[in-house]
Scaffold this motif. Structure first.
Motif, PDB file in Angstrom:
ATOM      1  N   GLU A  32     -34.181 -32.093  58.855  1.00 26.78           N
ATOM      2  CA  GLU A  32     -33.279 -30.522  59.323  1.00 26.78           C
ATOM      3  C   GLU A  32     -33.556 -31.119  60.959  1.00 26.78           C
ATOM      4  OE1 GLU A  32     -31.935 -29.191  57.443  1.00 26.78           O
ATOM      5  OE2 GLU A  32     -33.125 -28.876  55.840  1.00 26.78           O
ATOM      6  N   ILE A  33     -32.473 -30.981  61.364  1.00 26.97           N
ATOM      7  CA  ILE A  33     -32.022 -30.935  62.582  1.00 26.97           C
ATOM      8  C   ILE A  33     -31.933 -29.999  63.445  1.00 26.97           C
ATOM      9  CG2 ILE A  33     -30.859 -31.493  65.175  1.00 26.97           C
ATOM     10  CD1 ILE A  33     -32.409 -34.332  63.588  1.00 26.97           C
ATOM     11  N   ILE A  34     -32.768 -28.914  64.453  1.00 21.72           N
ATOM     12  CA  ILE A  34     -32.762 -27.711  64.913  1.00 21.72           C
ATOM     13  C   ILE A  34     -32.903 -27.384  66.372  1.00 21.72           C
ATOM     14  CG2 ILE A  34     -34.627 -25.680  64.632  1.00 21.72           C
ATOM     15  CD1 ILE A  34     -35.527 -26.737  62.142  1.00 21.72           C
ATOM     16  N   VAL A  35     -31.667 -26.922  66.659  1.00 21.84           N
ATOM     17  CA  VAL A  35     -31.643 -26.093  68.040  1.00 21.84           C
ATOM     18  C   VAL A  35     -32.850 -25.558  68.248  1.00 21.84           C
ATOM     19  CG1 VAL A  35     -30.509 -25.655  69.954  1.00 21.84           C
ATOM     20  CG2 VAL A  35     -29.471 -27.637  68.690  1.00 21.84           C
ATOM     21  N   MET A  36     -33.556 -25.605  69.745  1.00 26.94           N
ATOM     22  CA  MET A  36     -34.372 -23.897  69.415  1.00 26.94           C
ATOM     23  C   MET A  36     -33.979 -23.665  71.049  1.00 26.94           C
ATOM     24  SD  MET A  36     -38.259 -25.998  68.701  1.00 26.94           S
ATOM     25  CE  MET A  36     -39.090 -24.373  69.428  1.00 26.94           C
ATOM     26  N   THR A  37     -34.487 -22.881  71.724  1.00 31.79           N
ATOM     27  CA  THR A  37     -33.491 -21.669  72.346  1.00 31.79           C
ATOM     28  C   THR A  37     -34.733 -20.940  73.343  1.00 31.79           C
ATOM     29  OG1 THR A  37     -31.554 -21.961  71.489  1.00 31.79           O
ATOM     30  CG2 THR A  37     -31.971 -20.292  73.761  1.00 31.79           C
ATOM     31  N   MET A  38     -35.363 -20.928  74.458  1.00 27.58           N
ATOM     32  CA  MET A  38     -36.830 -20.246  74.376  1.00 27.58           C
ATOM     33  C   MET A  38     -35.682 -18.675  75.463  1.00 27.58           C
ATOM     34  SD  MET A  38     -37.678 -22.455  72.505  1.00 27.58           S
ATOM     35  CE  MET A  38     -37.531 -23.908  73.875  1.00 27.58           C
ATOM     36  N   SER A  39     -36.275 -18.141  75.685  1.00 28.20           N
ATOM     37  CA  SER A  39     -35.628 -16.739  76.536  1.00 28.20           C
ATOM     38  C   SER A  39     -35.936 -17.092  78.196  1.00 28.20           C
ATOM     39  CB  SER A  39     -36.018 -15.241  75.546  1.00 28.20           C
ATOM     40  OG  SER A  39     -37.161 -15.202  76.300  1.00 28.20           O
ATOM     41  N   PRO A  40     -35.460 -16.464  79.072  1.00 22.86           N
ATOM     42  CA  PRO A  40     -36.235 -16.121  80.493  1.00 22.86           C
ATOM     43  C   PRO A  40     -37.600 -15.790  80.824  1.00 22.86           C
ATOM     44  CG  PRO A  40     -33.634 -15.361  80.242  1.00 22.86           C
ATOM     45  CD  PRO A  40     -34.099 -15.632  78.833  1.00 22.86           C
ATOM     46  N   GLY A  41     -37.615 -16.495  81.721  1.00 20.88           N
ATOM     47  CA  GLY A  41     -39.150 -15.637  82.051  1.00 20.88           C
ATOM     48  C   GLY A  41     -39.268 -15.492  83.156  1.00 20.88           C
ATOM     49  N   GLN A  42     -39.001 -14.540  84.205  1.00 21.10           N
ATOM     50  CA  GLN A  42     -39.291 -14.736  85.685  1.00 21.10           C
ATOM     51  C   GLN A  42     -40.521 -15.088  86.484  1.00 21.10           C
ATOM     52  OE1 GLN A  42     -36.694 -13.221  86.650  1.00 21.10           O
ATOM     53  NE2 GLN A  42     -36.019 -12.893  84.841  1.00 21.10           N
ATOM     54  N   GLU A  43     -41.536 -15.544  85.924  1.00 23.82           N
ATOM     55  CA  GLU A  43     -42.774 -16.654  86.088  1.00 23.82           C
ATOM     56  C   GLU A  43     -42.486 -17.357  87.357  1.00 23.82           C
ATOM     57  OE1 GLU A  43     -42.254 -16.717  83.736  1.00 23.82           O
ATOM     58  OE2 GLU A  43     -43.537 -15.080  82.604  1.00 23.82           O
ATOM     59  N   ILE A 111     -38.619 -17.250  70.841  1.00 18.86           N
ATOM     60  CA  ILE A 111     -37.262 -18.560  70.865  1.00 18.86           C
ATOM     61  C   ILE A 111     -37.011 -18.471  68.902  1.00 18.86           C
ATOM     62  CG2 ILE A 111     -39.314 -20.785  68.928  1.00 18.86           C
ATOM     63  CD1 ILE A 111     -40.976 -19.766  71.025  1.00 18.86           C
ATOM     64  N   THR A 112     -36.063 -18.724  68.958  1.00 19.49           N
ATOM     65  CA  THR A 112     -34.646 -18.751  68.491  1.00 19.49           C
ATOM     66  C   THR A 112     -34.258 -20.590  67.624  1.00 19.49           C
ATOM     67  OG1 THR A 112     -33.387 -17.146  68.739  1.00 19.49           O
ATOM     68  CG2 THR A 112     -32.283 -17.503  67.429  1.00 19.49           C
ATOM     69  N   GLU A 113     -34.545 -20.662  66.636  1.00 15.53           N
ATOM     70  CA  GLU A 113     -34.034 -21.877  65.984  1.00 15.53           C
ATOM     71  C   GLU A 113     -32.548 -21.961  65.411  1.00 15.53           C
ATOM     72  OE1 GLU A 113     -38.632 -23.902  65.789  1.00 15.53           O
ATOM     73  OE2 GLU A 113     -37.420 -23.002  63.774  1.00 15.53           O
ATOM     74  N   GLN A 114     -31.934 -22.050  65.093  1.00 15.95           N
ATOM     75  CA  GLN A 114     -30.432 -23.126  64.673  1.00 15.95           C
ATOM     76  C   GLN A 114     -31.129 -24.170  64.189  1.00 15.95           C
ATOM     77  OE1 GLN A 114     -28.827 -22.469  68.758  1.00 15.95           O
ATOM     78  NE2 GLN A 114     -26.406 -21.201  67.037  1.00 15.95           N
ATOM     79  N   THR A 115     -30.920 -24.045  62.484  1.00 12.48           N
ATOM     80  CA  THR A 115     -30.694 -25.497  61.611  1.00 12.48           C
ATOM     81  C   THR A 115     -29.303 -25.848  62.056  1.00 12.48           C
ATOM     82  OG1 THR A 115     -33.018 -24.715  60.521  1.00 12.48           O
ATOM     83  CG2 THR A 115     -31.704 -26.618  59.438  1.00 12.48           C
ATOM     84  N   ASN A 247     -40.490 -16.572  67.221  1.00  8.86           N
ATOM     85  CA  ASN A 247     -41.443 -15.221  68.113  1.00  8.86           C
ATOM     86  C   ASN A 247     -40.580 -14.798  68.471  1.00  8.86           C
ATOM     87  OD1 ASN A 247     -43.646 -14.284  68.637  1.00  8.86           O
ATOM     88  ND2 ASN A 247     -43.265 -15.141  70.802  1.00  8.86           N
ATOM     89  N   LYS A 248     -40.700 -13.502  69.011  1.00  7.78           N
ATOM     90  CA  LYS A 248     -40.380 -11.893  69.442  1.00  7.78           C
ATOM     91  C   LYS A 248     -40.807 -11.836  70.741  1.00  7.78           C
ATOM     92  CE  LYS A 248     -36.580  -8.922  70.033  1.00  7.78           C
ATOM     93  NZ  LYS A 248     -35.791  -9.525  70.618  1.00  7.78           N
ATOM     94  N   ALA A 249     -40.466 -11.646  71.962  1.00 10.93           N
ATOM     95  CA  ALA A 249     -41.049 -11.111  73.235  1.00 10.93           C
ATOM     96  C   ALA A 249     -41.597  -9.837  73.227  1.00 10.93           C
ATOM     97  CB  ALA A 249     -40.497 -11.837  74.534  1.00 10.93           C
ATOM     98  N   ALA A 250     -42.593  -9.875  73.829  1.00  7.91           N
ATOM     99  CA  ALA A 250     -42.685  -7.950  73.766  1.00  7.91           C
ATOM    100  C   ALA A 250     -42.693  -8.066  75.382  1.00  7.91           C
ATOM    101  CB  ALA A 250     -44.616  -8.322  73.866  1.00  7.91           C
ATOM    102  N   ASP A 251     -42.034  -6.601  74.839  1.00 10.90           N
ATOM    103  CA  ASP A 251     -41.231  -5.483  76.297  1.00 10.90           C
ATOM    104  C   ASP A 251     -42.532  -6.170  77.580  1.00 10.90           C
ATOM    105  OD1 ASP A 251     -39.621  -5.458  75.498  1.00 10.90           O
ATOM    106  OD2 ASP A 251     -40.497  -3.421  74.758  1.00 10.90           O
ATOM    107  N   GLN A 252     -42.074  -6.615  78.934  1.00 13.21           N
ATOM    108  CA  GLN A 252     -42.869  -6.391  79.998  1.00 13.21           C
ATOM    109  C   GLN A 252     -42.275  -5.424  81.109  1.00 13.21           C
ATOM    110  OE1 GLN A 252     -45.034 -10.582  80.750  1.00 13.21           O
ATOM    111  NE2 GLN A 252     -42.715 -11.201  80.004  1.00 13.21           N
ATOM    112  N   PRO A 253     -43.541  -5.247  81.939  1.00 11.09           N
ATOM    113  CA  PRO A 253     -42.967  -4.470  82.653  1.00 11.09           C
ATOM    114  C   PRO A 253     -41.723  -5.271  83.853  1.00 11.09           C
ATOM    115  CG  PRO A 253     -45.054  -4.790  83.344  1.00 11.09           C
ATOM    116  CD  PRO A 253     -44.414  -5.454  81.825  1.00 11.09           C
ATOM    117  N   SER A 254     -41.317  -4.813  84.286  1.00 10.56           N
ATOM    118  CA  SER A 254     -40.364  -5.487  85.182  1.00 10.56           C
ATOM    119  C   SER A 254     -41.198  -5.870  86.704  1.00 10.56           C
ATOM    120  CB  SER A 254     -39.640  -4.318  86.163  1.00 10.56           C
ATOM    121  OG  SER A 254     -38.585  -5.032  87.878  1.00 10.56           O
ATOM    122  N   MET A 255     -40.824  -7.596  86.770  1.00  9.57           N
ATOM    123  CA  MET A 255     -42.038  -8.070  87.861  1.00  9.57           C
ATOM    124  C   MET A 255     -40.329  -8.474  89.249  1.00  9.57           C
ATOM    125  SD  MET A 255     -42.636 -11.369  85.250  1.00  9.57           S
ATOM    126  CE  MET A 255     -44.283 -12.332  86.570  1.00  9.57           C
TER     127      MET A 255
END
Length: 396
Positions: A32-43, A111-115, A247-255
């Motif tokens: 399988e060829i899978i495109v992975m998308t990782m959501s933004p972070g603010q670090e 993290i989202t995966e599209q096969t 994976n679903k990111a947990a809610d975080q306070p504003s940085m």
């Protein structure tokens, strides 16, 4: 420090994966060829836009590799100089999927995966393309914020490997945003980073982005793949076969920093207004204010010129040079001399008038003035008109 740890982690994963990759070149029918998308972070600023990668999974051959175009090295020679010149080297690295996944889960990313819905031959073509590009002699590429990054590389790999048979539905681009508008969507918690980008990058990123251009953002690459069709002879089929959230990111306070650029420059505006009022009332020069205002804008203007003429990327045609002009440095030097140049009053009056026009006409210019700079530009305008008035009253 966070960026350095990220680099060490990804380099370590890459070294482990290369040994496996070298031994596995022929995919099975189960691959399988899978495109992975990782959501933004603010670090870090560079993590604010998210990330894309390609996973190649073949259980029969015990292969599960992630191809990652987002590897860069802080220790490469002249890192910061090359970054500003638009010649920063990124590379395509590889990592075992399980370790790659654990890393992004540990920093709380969705993290989202599209096969992809591909034939065995098409899967092999993409795998071969990525494998060839991951070789040390081919892995490096010159990064560009908008045209050549982790997301556009994946878009290009898919289109080239599939011989242009992918048809994208660009309905997501109906809002006709510019490259800068797309960046701004992700910088709500990075006000100073947003300010720096708007200061350093010129009018090139104010061009309207077409549907393909939207895909320089990882989340728009994901949206584009969702609506894409793959042509095979006389038939078409969805490019994405299945999609899942790993994976679903947990809610975080504003940085976001509570110290906003707009607030700082509003305070500067009122301070300059107060100083200028006292200058008029008590005939006091407060020359230190002019040294700071015109000296700093002159030096920054020189920096913008160096970025314009010394880079290969998006810092050219920068309209911030109107208010942040190198001429201010020359004007300041002449202002500090005991004998004033007779034409200096005309310079400050003209400069003040130009600043007023830039604020009024900002919306009509190819590059809009960042809102946080408006009070600073108004402060420069007030001080310029004052200096023009003051110089007019000086003895020749």
């Amino acid at each position: 420090m966070q960026g350095f740890k990220t680099l060490l982690t990804l380099v370590f994963l890459s070294l482990i994966a290369h040994a496996t990759l070298a031994q596995r070149t022929q995919l099975s029918g189960q691959a399988e060829i899978i495109v992975m998308t990782m959501s933004p972070g603010q670090e870090e600023l560079y993590s604010a836009f998210g990330h894309s990668a390609v996973r190649v999974r073949d259980d029969l051959n015990r292969l599960d590799i992630v191809f990652n175009y987002g590897i860069f090295d802080f220790d490469q020679p002249n890192f910061y100089l090359n970054f500003t010149k638009g010649k920063l080297l990124y590379k395509l690295g590889t990592a075992h999927y399980s370790r790659f996944l654990r890393y992004y889960m540990s920093i709380n990313r969705t993290i989202t995966e599209q096969t992809l819905n591909l034939s065995p031959t098409e899967k092999q073509e993409i795998f071969d393309f990525l494998t060839e590009n991951a070789k040390p002699e081919n892995a490096d590429y010159y990064y560009n914020y908008c045209y050549n990054n982790c997301a556009t590389k994946i878009r290009d790999v898919i289109e080239q490997s599939l011989d242009g048979r992918v048809q994208f539905n660009y309905s997501y681009a109906n809002d006709s945003l510019s490259y800068r508008d797309l960046m701004d969507q992700y910088l709500g918690e990075q006000p100073w980073g947003d300010l720096g980008i708007d200061f350093c990058l010129g009018s090139e990123i104010d061009r309207r982005a077409d549907g393909a251009a939207y895909m320089y953002m990882p989340e728009y690459l994901e949206i584009a793949l969702d609506g894409a069709q793959l042509s095979n002879d006389s038939t078409t089929q969805p490019l994405v076969k299945t999609k899942k959230i790993v994976n679903k990111a947990a809610d975080q306070p504003s940085m976001a920093s509570p110290i906003r650029p707009f607030l700082i420059f509003v305070l500067v505006f009122f301070f300059i207004g107060l100083v200028t009022h006292r200058s008029l009332k008590y005939q006091a020069n407060y020359r230190f204010v002019d040294v700071i205002l015109f000296g700093s804008t002159g030096v920054l203007g020189i920096s913008l010129l160096l970025l314009w003429f010394g880079t290969d990327h998006l810092s050219q045609h920068n309209y911030n040079l109107i208010w942040c002009t190198p001429l201010n440095l020359t004007a300041l030097i002449l202002l500090l001399r005991k004998k004033k140049a007779p034409w200096l009053k005309y310079y400050f009056n003209l400069y003040g008038f130009v600043l007023m026009l830039q604020v009024i006409l900002s919306g009509a210019l190819p590059q809009q003035l960042h809102e946080a700079f408006i009070p600073l530009v108004l402060a420069l305008m007030i001080r310029s008109f004052y200096l023009g008035y003051w110089l007019k009253g000086q003895k020749k």
